[in-house]
Design a protein around this motif. Structure first.
Motif, PDB file in Angstrom:
ATOM      1  N   ASP A 515       1.083  -1.038   0.225  1.00 53.49           N
ATOM      2  CA  ASP A 515       0.154  -0.124   0.148  1.00 53.49           C
ATOM      3  C   ASP A 515       0.574   0.990  -0.452  1.00 53.49           C
ATOM      4  O   ASP A 515       0.702   2.395  -0.405  1.00 53.49           O
ATOM      5  N   GLU A 516       2.217   0.907   0.871  1.00 58.27           N
ATOM      6  CA  GLU A 516       2.940   1.947   0.947  1.00 58.27           C
ATOM      7  C   GLU A 516       4.234   2.219   0.460  1.00 58.27           C
ATOM      8  O   GLU A 516       4.633   1.093   0.049  1.00 58.27           O
ATOM      9  N   ARG A 517       5.239   3.290  -0.033  1.00 54.53           N
ATOM     10  CA  ARG A 517       6.394   3.275  -0.385  1.00 54.53           C
ATOM     11  C   ARG A 517       7.047   2.497   1.183  1.00 54.53           C
ATOM     12  O   ARG A 517       6.726   2.940   2.484  1.00 54.53           O
ATOM     13  N   VAL A 518       8.337   1.960   1.070  1.00 56.50           N
ATOM     14  CA  VAL A 518       9.638   1.736   1.947  1.00 56.50           C
ATOM     15  C   VAL A 518       9.565   2.994   2.697  1.00 56.50           C
ATOM     16  O   VAL A 518       9.714   3.791   2.155  1.00 56.50           O
ATOM     17  N   PRO A 519       9.244   2.937   3.972  1.00 56.81           N
ATOM     18  CA  PRO A 519       9.333   4.630   5.572  1.00 56.81           C
ATOM     19  C   PRO A 519      10.969   4.377   5.061  1.00 56.81           C
ATOM     20  O   PRO A 519      12.052   3.579   4.650  1.00 56.81           O
ATOM     21  N   ARG A 520      11.240   5.837   5.353  1.00 58.93           N
ATOM     22  CA  ARG A 520      12.855   6.012   4.765  1.00 58.93           C
ATOM     23  C   ARG A 520      12.873   6.469   6.375  1.00 58.93           C
ATOM     24  O   ARG A 520      12.644   7.316   7.410  1.00 58.93           O
ATOM     25  N   LYS A 521      14.160   6.225   6.208  1.00 61.19           N
ATOM     26  CA  LYS A 521      14.842   7.637   8.014  1.00 61.19           C
ATOM     27  C   LYS A 521      15.390   8.375   7.307  1.00 61.19           C
ATOM     28  O   LYS A 521      15.429   8.591   5.805  1.00 61.19           O
ATOM     29  N   PRO A 522      15.233   9.628   8.147  1.00 60.57           N
ATOM     30  CA  PRO A 522      15.809  10.857   7.703  1.00 60.57           C
ATOM     31  C   PRO A 522      17.155  11.055   6.941  1.00 60.57           C
ATOM     32  O   PRO A 522      17.350  10.087   6.727  1.00 60.57           O
ATOM     33  N   ILE A 523      16.646  12.002   6.110  1.00 58.80           N
ATOM     34  CA  ILE A 523      17.431  12.272   5.379  1.00 58.80           C
ATOM     35  C   ILE A 523      19.029  12.602   6.134  1.00 58.80           C
ATOM     36  O   ILE A 523      18.954  13.455   6.467  1.00 58.80           O
ATOM     37  N   PRO A 524      20.448  12.554   5.236  1.00 58.56           N
ATOM     38  CA  PRO A 524      21.418  12.312   6.233  1.00 58.56           C
ATOM     39  C   PRO A 524      21.415  14.198   5.866  1.00 58.56           C
ATOM     40  O   PRO A 524      21.109  15.473   4.373  1.00 58.56           O
ATOM     41  N   ALA A 525      22.225  14.907   6.830  1.00 60.61           N
ATOM     42  CA  ALA A 525      22.525  16.127   7.199  1.00 60.61           C
ATOM     43  C   ALA A 525      23.618  16.669   7.582  1.00 60.61           C
ATOM     44  O   ALA A 525      24.798  15.693   8.067  1.00 60.61           O
ATOM     45  N   ALA A 526      24.355  17.902   7.196  1.00 67.74           N
ATOM     46  CA  ALA A 526      25.253  17.676   7.409  1.00 67.74           C
ATOM     47  C   ALA A 526      25.967  17.766   9.097  1.00 67.74           C
ATOM     48  O   ALA A 526      24.804  17.712   9.858  1.00 67.74           O
ATOM     49  N   PRO A 527      27.188  17.867   9.367  1.00 72.02           N
ATOM     50  CA  PRO A 527      27.184  17.238  11.042  1.00 72.02           C
ATOM     51  C   PRO A 527      27.298  18.458  11.651  1.00 72.02           C
ATOM     52  O   PRO A 527      27.158  19.455  11.092  1.00 72.02           O
ATOM     53  N   SER A 528      26.236  18.398  12.804  1.00 75.30           N
ATOM     54  CA  SER A 528      26.287  19.802  14.127  1.00 75.30           C
ATOM     55  C   SER A 528      27.658  19.822  14.252  1.00 75.30           C
ATOM     56  O   SER A 528      29.195  19.198  13.864  1.00 75.30           O
TER      57      SER A 528
END
Lengths: 561, 561
Positions: A515-528
């Motif tokens: 029914d749904e697309r496979v769930p994703r992790k948060p998109i990677p972002a620049a390290p703090s």
């Protein structure tokens, strides 16, 4: 660490959907076990075509054959997808003989992307052990016509006791435990300190190449990284204008040790070499083979499956990674034979350039899904990607980024599927458990929340797309087959490949119909800022990783090897 | 079977003597562990000389060097002891390449005592599978210029899981249990039915040789009997006038299987071969190296130690049997360094021709200790000894027969001594237990009443003289080193050799100083009428043994291989 499991279990219950399609599972099992083509496909790749070094004539052949085969099975939108790679290279035969103080045939294979010898050459053996530019001084004017042993190597240790094994239930339970000390991404393993080290070795390598050429060295010899008569290979730079200047060969540890002991005793061993090797500069593009079973939805989402088609040149690239290709192809063949009409498009991608650094899948992901800013600095941009100090942020997504549901990869030998790694994506756990449910008699179906690296699903995971590898039985993949001269179809286990093909087909079908697309992790972002400071320090684990690097003699091991 | 142990235990107590010489044990341990020469000796044999095929120039070198080394250590009455053997043979280099339908370097080693190729030859590959003269008919006129795969071979199976191990205490306990179902003598394994089978295969072999020559076959290829990239070698007849007529090579199982599959697919693989090999007919005698520490008794008895100096030609003959030679030499060196004055003469014998059928030790035993009537029939006498139907009775002893106390042999790889096999001679048990007593921290000292075959102590045991082998840790001797191309010093374990040398020296000293000669089993005699009838039948065990024989394709395996 057990308490990490509890929240996962709760989550699973929360997002559970209806059961897997058992009727389809029956059909897949029947086609996959009793009308299997998987060994036939593999035999063509490994026996008929043989090794498939990226951009070699044999790899071209493999691209063409897989394309035609997928079309013949009824797949659509099939094409060869080009990306910039570099030179091709191949070799016919290679002879290496000890001719003094006694005669003995040694056993070796040329280093990929190194020149042949232009006929037979003979030279005195000399130990060469330089890791800095200062070290080079003492060799100046002394290397002409010599055959160099590249680095002093320790004596051969005891062999591994166990060379062939399957995961037991204890190991599968262990794999279910999360390890928060691991970095969040594959990229995270390459800490700034480690990257600096590798950059230094890379830069010294360039100086060394020029030095060896200037000093008119006859040939260089590396020691295989596996003992017991196994020749385990690697390659030098495939970039145009950067080719290694002298003939180079990898020989058995036993042969290398003999030469080293002869030198220790002040004997003067001489070697004769005759290496027939050549570069292919007809095209610098390499190709991924792509084909689809189109989805019935309007503007359908995409489910992908793949493995890398290229191999090293030591043998026939059977478990690395003919099997991954054969299983991916078999999975779509099974679905096509069952005439499935998936809602989502099922797309197969057979990658090239994986062994030199996941080049094919990275190029594909950049072309279709997401890019990251390249380094501003031209010199940095010219370095191999794994040495970039600043793979830029943020990730810039393309329209198809939202359309990809999932990518499944296979590249850990021919061992059967015992479960799957979620790459830390806990939201997929209930789905994967459900999709394994028709196959519990074939596989434990362990869902591990750990990551597993080193192959093409990384290219997806690195930009936040769901890309997965299955947990496979280790067998003798790492102990003796990986990149060695015995990676032939002989050591592939047919029943395991059938099992993997059936489960792969099942997963593809379920993913395409969900029914749904496979769930994703948060998109990677620049390290703090904090994280960036933290990265300049090193954990004990990271320090050990860097020490392992340092033991890689004279940068013989590129990324992904 | 446990009850067999009880009488042994009672006997032990009955014949116990005074304890071992602990003061001497201290000296032996000190010299053997802290002033060891054993690796130096082995390095010379394996690295500097290399392989030592019987009657090859390298074996001549080994005979001369061991003779000089033993003299240099102060041993006396040193000489090279000749016996009739046959031709010498050696090879420099050997190239085998697949040249069609694709190029690939294969890995092979020539079969010993086969001719070279006189330059490069190319030929189409053909499967040849004939085991009777009738089978040859279908090949008539079809073999000219062909390269024959000798026999259809099954697919490569899974590898052994464990390739390196030491005996655990359970195994050592098992070895203490006698097995009365085994024949009384080593000869007993060769039942009349089995001998008939082997004679037939031997005779067919002669017909086959002539056929291959007549048909002008270009070369023949055998499959290595170990998988995983190991080339395990053997030899053809070394007798003058019986040389195999065409170039012959043994290749990796993986390479052989590839060629077989190509033929199955009706491809026409072509091979190029270039084998540089030659016969040496300067002398047909081979030589054992003999030397002594003379005994102080008037007309002293003799205690012997040895191992075989010859090896196969695949590698450097390190664990088979450089280690046995190095340990025997080290044992006498230790005793000489301690300036012992033994009552009995301690004699070292380094045998030649072991690999082709214990020729050196048999010749020595016949010359010095005992003979058996040869077959009356000239044709039978011309056969290899293991095929004689009537090795005559009775054993005829020579004067020195009564003077030999014991012979100790080492030839089961480099694993440390965990005990000793008595060859069914229960009377030696208390002695051996006593002699092990200063070394219980080094070795369990298990005394097994079983027999162990396949090497030179058999030549003594066969005529009723006490000849023994120690129980050694198996390590990777049988799984990957025995007769293969990786039998180099790299896989020898130094600490194990030191341990073996110390215990060997201790046993020699105790045997040389003991009050009595080592007790003997009853002298072997002709089998009774009843036994002779019985031998015409076959036990299940014997039938299986014969079936194993039959699986030896085309008689590639001579005695002792």
């Amino acid at each position: 660490m057990k308490r990490f499991l509890l929240p996962l279990a709760c989550l699973s219950a929360g997002v559970a959907q209806a059961g897997a399609d058992l009727d389809m599972a029956n059909k897949i099992r029947s086609e996959g076990f009793y009308n299997s083509h998987v060994m036939h496909t593999l035999e063509h790749l490994t026996d008929k075509i043989g090794s498939r070094l990226t951009n070699s004539p044999q790899m071209d052949q493999a691209n063409r054959w897989t394309l035609e085969q997928l079309k013949a099975w009824g797949l659509e939108n099939a094409y060869l997808d080009p990306f910039e790679f570099g030179r091709g290279w191949s070799h016919d035969s290679a002879l290496i003989n000890l001719v003094s103080p006694r005669d003995e045939s040694l056993h070796g294979i040329p280093v990929a992307w190194t020149p042949g010898t232009q006929g037979k050459v003979e030279g005195e053996v000399m130990l060469f052990d330089a890791v800095t530019e200062a070290d080079l001084q003492k060799y100046q004017g002394k290397l002409k016509g010599k055959v160099l042993l590249m680095g002093e190597q320790p004596p051969i240790g005891k062999p591994k006791t166990i060379i062939f094994e399957r995961h037991d239930s204890k190991k599968l339970e262990e794999l279910k435990e999360f390890d928060p000390s691991r970095p969040a991404s594959h990229e995270g393993w390459m800490t700034p300190i480690r990257k600096d080290d590798r950059l230094q070795r890379y830069q010294f390598g360039k100086v060394l190449d020029a030095f060896l050429a200037k000093e008119k060295v006859a040939a260089v010899i590396y020691r295989s990284s596996r003992q017991g008569g196994l020749v385990r290979v690697f390659g030098k730079s495939h970039k145009v204008g950067e080719s290694f200047p002298v003939p180079a060969m990898i020989i058995e540890q036993e042969d290398y040790s003999l030469l080293q002991r002869m030198l220790d005793r002040n004997e003067t061993p001489k070697l004769a070499l005759d290496i027939k090797a050549r570069f292919h500069d007809e095209h610098t593009d390499a190709y991924n083979t792509i084909a689809e079973i189109p989805g019935s939805d309007s503007n359908p989402e995409v489910v992908m499956v793949g493995g890398h088609l290229d191999s090293w040149h030591a043998s026939d690239g059977a478990v690395d990674n003919g099997v991954g290709v054969a299983v991916a192809m078999e999975a779509v063949r099974i679905l096509k034979a069952l005439d499935v009409k998936p809602k989502r498009t099922i797309r197969i991608a057979l990658w090239s350039g994986e062994e030199q650094g996941l080049h094919g899948s990275r190029a594909y992901v950049e072309e279709h899904f997401a890019t990251r800013p390249q380094p501003q600095d031209k010199a940095e941009r010219a370095l191999p990607r794994y040495l970039w100090k600043s793979p830029g942020w943020p990730i810039e997504t393309k329209p198809d980024y939202d359309k990809l549901s999932v990518y499944f990869n296979m590249d850990n030998g021919s061992g059967r599927f015992r479960g799957i790694y979620t790459e830390g994506n806990v939201a997929v756990k209930p789905l994967f458990s459900k999709w394994f449910s028709p196959y519990t008699d074939l596989s434990t179906g362990a869902v591990s929340n750990l990551s597993t690296g080193g192959t093409d699903h990384e290219s997806f995971d690195d930009v936040g797309l769901p890309g997965f590898q299955f947990i496979q039985d280790p067998l003798d993949y790492s102990t003796r087959l990986h990149h060695t001269h015995i990676d032939s179809i002989d050591h592939v286990i047919e029943d395991d490949l059938k099992q993997a093909s059936v489960i792969m087909a099942g997963f593809l079908y379920e993913a395409a119909m969900a029914d749904e697309r496979v769930p994703r992790k948060p998109i990677p972002a620049a390290p703090s800022q904090l994280k960036q400071q933290r990265l300049k320090l090193e954990t004990e684990k990271e320090r050990r990783q860097r020490e392992r690097d340092a033991r890689q003699v004279l940068d013989t091991k590129a990324y992904g090897i």
